[in-house]
Motif scaffolding. Structure first.
Motif, PDB file in Angstrom:
ATOM      1  N   SER A  88     -44.951 -22.985  16.694  1.00  0.00           N
ATOM      2  CA  SER A  88     -44.947 -21.532  16.850  1.00  0.00           C
ATOM      3  C   SER A  88     -46.013 -21.021  17.591  1.00  0.00           C
ATOM      4  CB  SER A  88     -44.275 -20.688  16.097  1.00  0.00           C
ATOM      5  OG  SER A  88     -45.104 -20.121  14.849  1.00  0.00           O
ATOM      6  N   GLY A  89     -47.551 -22.091  16.833  1.00  0.00           N
ATOM      7  CA  GLY A  89     -48.767 -21.358  17.708  1.00  0.00           C
ATOM      8  C   GLY A  89     -49.191 -21.026  16.131  1.00  0.00           C
ATOM      9  N   ARG A  90     -48.848 -20.194  15.208  1.00  0.00           N
ATOM     10  CA  ARG A  90     -48.820 -19.348  14.157  1.00  0.00           C
ATOM     11  C   ARG A  90     -48.675 -20.686  13.114  1.00  0.00           C
ATOM     12  NH1 ARG A  90     -45.288 -15.315  14.184  1.00  0.00           N
ATOM     13  NH2 ARG A  90     -46.552 -14.571  12.697  1.00  0.00           N
ATOM     14  N   THR A  91     -50.244 -19.652  11.919  1.00  0.00           N
ATOM     15  CA  THR A  91     -50.878 -20.030  11.040  1.00  0.00           C
ATOM     16  C   THR A  91     -49.019 -20.100   9.870  1.00  0.00           C
ATOM     17  OG1 THR A  91     -52.775 -20.624  11.166  1.00  0.00           O
ATOM     18  CG2 THR A  91     -52.337 -20.893   9.098  1.00  0.00           C
ATOM     19  N   LYS A 135     -58.657 -38.474   4.238  1.00  0.00           N
ATOM     20  CA  LYS A 135     -58.635 -38.109   3.311  1.00  0.00           C
ATOM     21  C   LYS A 135     -57.429 -37.568   4.003  1.00  0.00           C
ATOM     22  CE  LYS A 135     -60.658 -34.167   0.302  1.00  0.00           C
ATOM     23  NZ  LYS A 135     -59.844 -34.884  -0.739  1.00  0.00           N
ATOM     24  N   GLY A 136     -56.472 -36.773   2.387  1.00  0.00           N
ATOM     25  CA  GLY A 136     -55.204 -35.676   3.141  1.00  0.00           C
ATOM     26  C   GLY A 136     -55.815 -33.973   2.801  1.00  0.00           C
ATOM     27  N   PHE A 137     -54.989 -33.224   3.665  1.00  0.00           N
ATOM     28  CA  PHE A 137     -55.243 -31.917   3.487  1.00  0.00           C
ATOM     29  C   PHE A 137     -54.283 -30.999   2.696  1.00  0.00           C
ATOM     30  CE2 PHE A 137     -55.510 -33.307   7.747  1.00  0.00           C
ATOM     31  CZ  PHE A 137     -56.801 -32.728   8.082  1.00  0.00           C
ATOM     32  N   GLU A 138     -55.384 -30.429   1.581  1.00  0.00           N
ATOM     33  CA  GLU A 138     -54.217 -29.834   0.106  1.00  0.00           C
ATOM     34  C   GLU A 138     -54.552 -28.370   0.515  1.00  0.00           C
ATOM     35  OE1 GLU A 138     -57.194 -31.301  -2.990  1.00  0.00           O
ATOM     36  OE2 GLU A 138     -56.301 -33.833  -2.559  1.00  0.00           O
ATOM     37  N   GLY A 139     -53.698 -28.443  -0.046  1.00  0.00           N
ATOM     38  CA  GLY A 139     -53.673 -26.473   0.260  1.00  0.00           C
ATOM     39  C   GLY A 139     -52.380 -25.732   1.016  1.00  0.00           C
ATOM     40  N   ALA A 140     -51.915 -24.771   0.740  1.00  0.00           N
ATOM     41  CA  ALA A 140     -51.262 -24.064   1.763  1.00  0.00           C
ATOM     42  C   ALA A 140     -51.564 -24.207   2.818  1.00  0.00           C
ATOM     43  CB  ALA A 140     -50.280 -22.764   0.849  1.00  0.00           C
ATOM     44  N   LEU A 141     -52.836 -23.187   3.123  1.00  0.00           N
ATOM     45  CA  LEU A 141     -53.932 -22.544   3.980  1.00  0.00           C
ATOM     46  C   LEU A 141     -54.579 -23.849   5.079  1.00  0.00           C
ATOM     47  CD1 LEU A 141     -54.670 -20.590   6.166  1.00  0.00           C
ATOM     48  CD2 LEU A 141     -56.280 -20.756   4.265  1.00  0.00           C
ATOM     49  N   ALA A 142     -54.636 -24.860   4.110  1.00  0.00           N
ATOM     50  CA  ALA A 142     -55.447 -26.210   5.090  1.00  0.00           C
ATOM     51  C   ALA A 142     -54.007 -27.027   5.785  1.00  0.00           C
ATOM     52  CB  ALA A 142     -56.114 -26.909   4.160  1.00  0.00           C
ATOM     53  N   ARG A 196     -50.062 -27.065  12.484  1.00  0.00           N
ATOM     54  CA  ARG A 196     -49.784 -26.130  13.571  1.00  0.00           C
ATOM     55  C   ARG A 196     -50.914 -27.533  14.901  1.00  0.00           C
ATOM     56  NH1 ARG A 196     -54.072 -21.233  13.598  1.00  0.00           N
ATOM     57  NH2 ARG A 196     -55.000 -22.869  14.313  1.00  0.00           N
ATOM     58  N   GLY A 197     -52.131 -27.200  14.252  1.00  0.00           N
ATOM     59  CA  GLY A 197     -52.386 -28.292  15.235  1.00  0.00           C
ATOM     60  C   GLY A 197     -52.058 -29.927  15.492  1.00  0.00           C
ATOM     61  N   LEU A 198     -51.826 -30.301  15.003  1.00  0.00           N
ATOM     62  CA  LEU A 198     -50.469 -31.484  15.305  1.00  0.00           C
ATOM     63  C   LEU A 198     -49.268 -31.549  16.255  1.00  0.00           C
ATOM     64  CD1 LEU A 198     -50.383 -34.760  14.233  1.00  0.00           C
ATOM     65  CD2 LEU A 198     -48.756 -33.228  12.560  1.00  0.00           C
ATOM     66  N   PHE A 199     -48.563 -30.133  16.035  1.00  0.00           N
ATOM     67  CA  PHE A 199     -48.170 -30.062  17.147  1.00  0.00           C
ATOM     68  C   PHE A 199     -47.504 -29.325  18.202  1.00  0.00           C
ATOM     69  CE2 PHE A 199     -45.551 -30.829  12.619  1.00  0.00           C
ATOM     70  CZ  PHE A 199     -44.147 -31.587  13.813  1.00  0.00           C
ATOM     71  N   LYS A 200     -49.460 -28.984  18.565  1.00  0.00           N
ATOM     72  CA  LYS A 200     -49.709 -28.352  19.757  1.00  0.00           C
ATOM     73  C   LYS A 200     -50.166 -29.523  21.114  1.00  0.00           C
ATOM     74  CE  LYS A 200     -53.376 -25.288  21.576  1.00  0.00           C
ATOM     75  NZ  LYS A 200     -54.990 -25.009  21.448  1.00  0.00           N
ATOM     76  N   PRO A 201     -49.240 -29.379  21.412  1.00  0.00           N
ATOM     77  CA  PRO A 201     -49.166 -30.201  23.302  1.00  0.00           C
ATOM     78  C   PRO A 201     -50.779 -30.288  23.901  1.00  0.00           C
ATOM     79  CG  PRO A 201     -47.612 -28.539  23.763  1.00  0.00           C
ATOM     80  CD  PRO A 201     -49.028 -27.491  21.861  1.00  0.00           C
TER      81      PRO A 201
END
Length: 314
Positions: A189-192, A218-225, A231-236
């Motif tokens: 959707s492009g939204r966080t 290092k992975g990402f931790e926490g809902a916002l991160a 969102r960035g990963l699925f952005k074309p």
């Protein structure tokens, strides 16, 4: 003395169980196949007529080969590029092994395979043989050259390590699939904000590219991160399309008995994202993108009826 056809058949009838044990011990289908083949060579060289219980003999040989492999694997993984994650197996892969009980299904789940990396080789072997294959401690002790009391102690210690690292209670399969579909809609959707609502507050996202596909050590931790990353990963982006060799069809499926998203480019599996879904939300994303760990997934995928993709991206 050469093996008779009966001796060969006896081994081949044991092969599926041996492969399932080796996969749980090693977390790699390729290494599991190699360990089973080496077990066959040992069987071929043995005086099989003097082996009273072939199943026990084969299990002992295989387990000890895997223990040796685990010891050397730890050294290799210190030089592995990025985060090491197990090789995922798609639904229908015979190497997943028995799934009649909750314990058997859990022992091959992607979350538990990842947690088992924290165990010592002996802890991992005892846990797998007891939890997944219901071997009595007497037999496990004989396989590992331990006392029965030591096997019991190691099992309780291993089980506690696994329990301490596990997420909260998971949801049923139908609910999990609905959440995965909702996640994909939110991620594209492009939204966080919609993503954050689907995640637990302590959600994590880790990936394995093996140095061949970009993935953070290092992975990402926490809902916002995690939401921002997804969102960035699925952005074309043209660069992503070029990296994976074309547009990817995204499917919601099952890997290691749990919900997963599979990315497929012209029949080739280029990524498997295993989701850990709890009653509170999505607790973890574990993504395998190393092409060396996706060859078997591609073979299984090609032989399966997987329906239409949920979406196409990149």
């Amino acid at each position: 003395m050469p093996l008779t056809l009966q001796d060969v058949d006896r081994f081949e009838s044991a092969r599926p169980r041996l492969e399932a044990i080796a996969y749980r011990l090693l977390g790699s289908a390729g290494e599991a196949e190699d360990a089973v083949q080496e077990t066959y060579l040992r069987w071929q060289a043995a005086d099989v007529e003097r082996i009273e219980v072939p199943e026990a003999w084969l299990t002992k040989v295989l387990t000890n080969l895997c223990l040796n492999q685990l010891a050397s694997a730890r050294a290799r993984r210190e030089t592995y590029v990025g985060r090491w994650l197990p090789e995922p197996l798609l639904d229908g892969d015979p190497m997943l092994g028995p799934a009649a009980t909750a314990e058997q299904r859990e022992s091959v789940s992607y979350a538990v395979l990842t947690l088992m990396e924290r165990l010592t080789p002996n802890e991992r072997a005892v846990y797998v043989l007891r939890e997944a294959f219901d071997y009595p401690h007497r037999e496990i002790a004989e396989i590992l050259d331990l006392s029965e009391a030591a096997s019991q102690q190691i099992f309780h210690r291993a089980k506690k390590h696994i329990a301490d690292g596990k997420a909260r209670a998971e949801v049923d399969e139908a609910a999990a699939r609905a959440i995965v579909e909702e996640f994909l809609a939110a991620a594209t959707s492009g939204r966080t904000e919609p993503l954050v609502r689907l995640l637990t507050s302590d959600a994590v996202a880790v990936g394995d590219g093996g140095g061949k596909v970009p993935a953070r050590t290092k992975g990402f931790e926490g809902a916002l991160a995690v939401a921002k990353f997804m969102r960035g990963l699925f952005k074309p982006a043209p660069a992503k399309r070029a990296l994976i060799g074309g547009a990817a069809d995204m499917y919601v499926t099952t890997a290691n008995g749990g919900p997963a998203v599979v990315a497929v480019v012209e029949g080739r599996v280029v990524g498997v994202m295993c989701l850990e879904i709890t009653a509170e939300g999505i607790a973890a994303f574990r993504s395998q993108a190393n092409p060396d760990k996706l060859a078997r997934a591609t073979e299984v995928w090609a032989a399966a009826d997987h329906g239409e993709p949920l979406l196409r991206m990149f």
